[in-house]
Design an enzyme around this catalytic site. Structure first.
Site, PDB file in Angstrom:
ATOM      1  N   ARG A  63       0.749  -1.232  -0.075  1.00  0.00           N
ATOM      2  CA  ARG A  63       0.186   0.132  -0.139  1.00  0.00           C
ATOM      3  C   ARG A  63       0.772   1.267  -0.058  1.00  0.00           C
ATOM      4  O   ARG A  63       0.367   2.218  -0.559  1.00  0.00           O
ATOM      5  CB  ARG A  63      -0.932   0.048   1.284  1.00  0.00           C
ATOM      6  CG  ARG A  63      -1.826   1.226   1.123  1.00  0.00           C
ATOM      7  CD  ARG A  63      -2.903   1.318   2.311  1.00  0.00           C
ATOM      8  NE  ARG A  63      -2.474   0.704   3.465  1.00  0.00           N
ATOM      9  CZ  ARG A  63      -1.741   1.449   4.434  1.00  0.00           C
ATOM     10  NH1 ARG A  63      -1.341   2.706   4.420  1.00  0.00           N
ATOM     11  NH2 ARG A  63      -1.333   0.788   5.834  1.00  0.00           N
ATOM     12  N   TYR A 121     -16.305  15.425 -15.052  1.00  0.00           N
ATOM     13  CA  TYR A 121     -16.853  14.189 -14.667  1.00  0.00           C
ATOM     14  C   TYR A 121     -17.853  14.327 -13.461  1.00  0.00           C
ATOM     15  O   TYR A 121     -17.455  14.755 -12.604  1.00  0.00           O
ATOM     16  CB  TYR A 121     -15.849  13.051 -14.658  1.00  0.00           C
ATOM     17  CG  TYR A 121     -16.366  12.061 -14.348  1.00  0.00           C
ATOM     18  CD1 TYR A 121     -17.014  11.419 -15.216  1.00  0.00           C
ATOM     19  CD2 TYR A 121     -15.799  11.391 -13.264  1.00  0.00           C
ATOM     20  CE1 TYR A 121     -17.491   9.745 -14.897  1.00  0.00           C
ATOM     21  CE2 TYR A 121     -16.340  10.031 -12.782  1.00  0.00           C
ATOM     22  CZ  TYR A 121     -17.129   9.291 -13.637  1.00  0.00           C
ATOM     23  OH  TYR A 121     -17.476   8.023 -13.457  1.00  0.00           O
ATOM     24  N   ASP A 193      -7.478  17.134 -15.156  1.00  0.00           N
ATOM     25  CA  ASP A 193      -7.864  15.817 -15.348  1.00  0.00           C
ATOM     26  C   ASP A 193      -7.695  15.640 -17.135  1.00  0.00           C
ATOM     27  O   ASP A 193      -8.598  16.293 -17.799  1.00  0.00           O
ATOM     28  CB  ASP A 193      -9.265  15.578 -14.825  1.00  0.00           C
ATOM     29  CG  ASP A 193      -9.721  14.033 -15.374  1.00  0.00           C
ATOM     30  OD1 ASP A 193      -9.076  13.365 -16.223  1.00  0.00           O
ATOM     31  OD2 ASP A 193     -10.623  13.700 -14.512  1.00  0.00           O
ATOM     32  N   LYS A 218      -9.199   4.249 -18.937  1.00  0.00           N
ATOM     33  CA  LYS A 218      -9.857   4.805 -20.292  1.00  0.00           C
ATOM     34  C   LYS A 218      -8.681   4.599 -21.410  1.00  0.00           C
ATOM     35  O   LYS A 218      -8.181   3.394 -21.663  1.00  0.00           O
ATOM     36  CB  LYS A 218     -10.200   6.276 -20.316  1.00  0.00           C
ATOM     37  CG  LYS A 218     -11.261   6.386 -19.118  1.00  0.00           C
ATOM     38  CD  LYS A 218     -12.525   5.644 -19.160  1.00  0.00           C
ATOM     39  CE  LYS A 218     -13.492   5.965 -18.168  1.00  0.00           C
ATOM     40  NZ  LYS A 218     -13.424   6.035 -16.808  1.00  0.00           N
TER      41      LYS A 218
HETATM   42  C1  LIG Z   1     -12.903  12.385 -17.070  1.00  0.00           C
HETATM   43  C2  LIG Z   1     -12.852  11.338 -16.101  1.00  0.00           C
HETATM   44  N1  LIG Z   1     -12.299  11.544 -14.957  1.00  0.00           N
HETATM   45  C3  LIG Z   1     -12.253  10.574 -13.985  1.00  0.00           C
HETATM   46  C4  LIG Z   1     -13.018   9.234 -14.237  1.00  0.00           C
HETATM   47  C5  LIG Z   1     -13.059   8.359 -13.089  1.00  0.00           C
HETATM   48  O1  LIG Z   1     -12.296   7.394 -13.232  1.00  0.00           O
HETATM   49  P1  LIG Z   1     -12.421   5.839 -12.863  1.00  0.00           P
HETATM   50  O2  LIG Z   1     -13.835   5.657 -13.182  1.00  0.00           O
HETATM   51  O3  LIG Z   1     -11.224   5.122 -13.353  1.00  0.00           O
HETATM   52  O4  LIG Z   1     -12.284   6.026 -11.258  1.00  0.00           O
HETATM   53  C6  LIG Z   1     -13.784   9.244 -15.366  1.00  0.00           C
HETATM   54  C7  LIG Z   1     -14.649   8.052 -15.432  1.00  0.00           C
HETATM   55  O5  LIG Z   1     -15.469   7.964 -16.519  1.00  0.00           O
HETATM   56  C8  LIG Z   1     -13.699  10.229 -16.246  1.00  0.00           C
HETATM   57  O6  LIG Z   1     -14.506  10.066 -17.458  1.00  0.00           O
END
Ligand SMILES: Cc1ncc(COP(=O)(O)O)c(C=O)c1O
Length: 404
Positions: A63, A121, A193, A218
């Site tokens: 961890r 998101y 992000d 993704k």
């Molecule tokens: C732009 C964006 N950021 C963060 C996330 C969260 O990612 P995770 O599902 O791997 O936690 C997503 C998920 O769809 C996303 O589209």
């Protein structure tokens, strides 16, 4: 425990636990080894104490740090930092949300303030608007395409300006240099992000971002089979992020780290192809009589088309295309249902093209007025374009529109 021949007879359980260790090959393995151990052994108590206190580098407990996960995060840092003079560093996470929550908690404290893009998101929105607010961190959500609105929102307690390189589902492009300047003038950090872009399209730190975060689930993983996240920053900030991750615990599992690391090798090939196919799909659907609007930054009709040209590599604009068919919600859902090559499914960035009706799925918590304000029509269908032949995708989408 190493096997010690000649040390006398031992019981069957001791024998089972004293088996020969796997050899460490003198040759370089062509693939990265997967270290599944949660626990690392030391020759002396002093070494154990030094690694635990941080005065000596080393692994102790998964961890805290683990070699396979570290290799993945360092690889992403190398890609994100490719154009920088300073070396940047990565931290691995069990998911994109693990990375985002850790980074935002690392950079804030009770009483702190965040300025965030309005259309981010959904779980990032609820993290900021719900969970972090409960712990005394307040967020103002603003239209980040309006620098004056961002400048007006920052205040002395602002610690973070947060945005996404490309936002879901309208593919709004953030003006990263302008946002970095506003954040830095206010003494805050720009956290980006960059999940929808990936380092194959844009490396936000080259434009002034302090921390870059990805849902590696993704494009980085790229095959819809692995969940993970990663954050990249300079030394001081990444140390804070690591310390917070160790307390919160969203560590990346070694097998997932292996798959995500492998995904990086084909990331530019996949993203280049997905960007090209998405641009072809967007161009083919834009003037269809059944379509109100198509969102993709490759289109000259997109509000940030010129900005994308400045920030993005080789004209790549990403694999997400949002189509707004005429006729509202029913027309949009029926359009998605008539697609044969695209699968109706959540998520994005994989090899197969996925499609989904936006207002009833990813943006279901927004009311009609909020959807309208965010530029999301009642019929909006988002495509995550995969690696199929682009003409087949275009033909399939045109057939689905023509038969409406
Ligand atoms: C732009 C964006 N950021 C963060 C996330 C969260 O990612 P995770 O599902 O791997 O936690 C997503 C998920 O769809 C996303 O589209």
């Amino acid at each position: 425990m190493p096997h010690t021949p000649g040390s006398g007879p031992v019981g069957e359980n001791t024998r089972a636990l004293s088996l020969p260790e796997a050899p460490v090959p003198a040759e370089r393995p062509l693939r990265m080894p997967v270290y599944r151990a949660t626990t690392y052994a030391f020759d002396t108590s002093q070494e154990f104490a030094d690694v635990m206190s941080g005065s000596q580098d080393g692994y102790s407990y998964a961890r805290i740090d683990s070699p396979t996960a570290d290799a993945f995060a360092s690889a992403v840092a190398a890609l994100e930092g490719a154009g920088l003079d300073e070396t940047v560093h990565g931290q691995p996470f069990s998911s994109g949300m693990g990375a985002l929550s850790t980074v935002l908690m690392a950079l804030t404290e009770a009483g702190a303030h965040v300025v965030a893009a309005r259309s981010i998101y959904g779980n990032t929105y609820s993290l900021l608007d719900g969970l972090l607010r409960r712990f005394g961190v307040s967020t103002d959500f603003v239209d980040v395409t309006d620098p004056d609105a961002v400048r007006a929102a920052v205040r002395p307690e602002t610690r973070v300006v947060f945005t996404e390189t490309l936002s879901n589902p309208t593919m709004t492009v953030s003006d990263l240099p302008a946002l970095a300047q506003i954040a830095h003038e206010a003494g805050a950090r720009l956290v980006v992000d960059s999940t929808f872009a990936s380092p194959a399209i844009c490396r936000p730190m080259e434009f002034g971002a302090d921390v870059v975060v990805h849902s590696a689930t993704k494009y980085i993983g790229g095959h819809s089979d692995t969940t993970g996240g990663v954050a990249v920053a300079g030394r001081d900030l990444i140390d804070r992020v690591r310390a917070t991750r160790v307390d919160l615990g969203p560590c990346l599992a070694p097998d997932e780290a292996y798959l995500l690391h492998r995904g990086l090798e084909t990331l530019p090939l996949r993203v280049a192809r997905q960007s090209e196919s998405a641009a072809a799909l967007a161009a083919a659907l834009e003037d269809h009589p059944a379509v109100e609007r198509v969102d993709h930054p490759s289109l000259s009709s997109h509000p940030q088309h010129a900005l994308a040209g400045k920030l993005f590599d080789q004209g790549r604009c990403g694999g997400i295309v949002t189509v707004h068919p005429k006729g509202g919600r029913d027309a949009g859902m029926a359009f998605a249902d008539r697609l044969r090559l695209s699968t109706i499914a959540p998520s994005l960035g994989g090899t197969h093209t996925l499609a989904g009706h936006v207002p009833t799925t990813t943006h279901r918590t927004m009311n009609e007025a909020e959807l309208g304000a965010a530029g999301i029509s009642p019929g909006a269908v988002r495509f995550s374009v995969g690696l199929e032949d682009p003409q087949d995708l275009v033909d399939d989408a045109l057939r689905a529109l023509d038969n409406g």
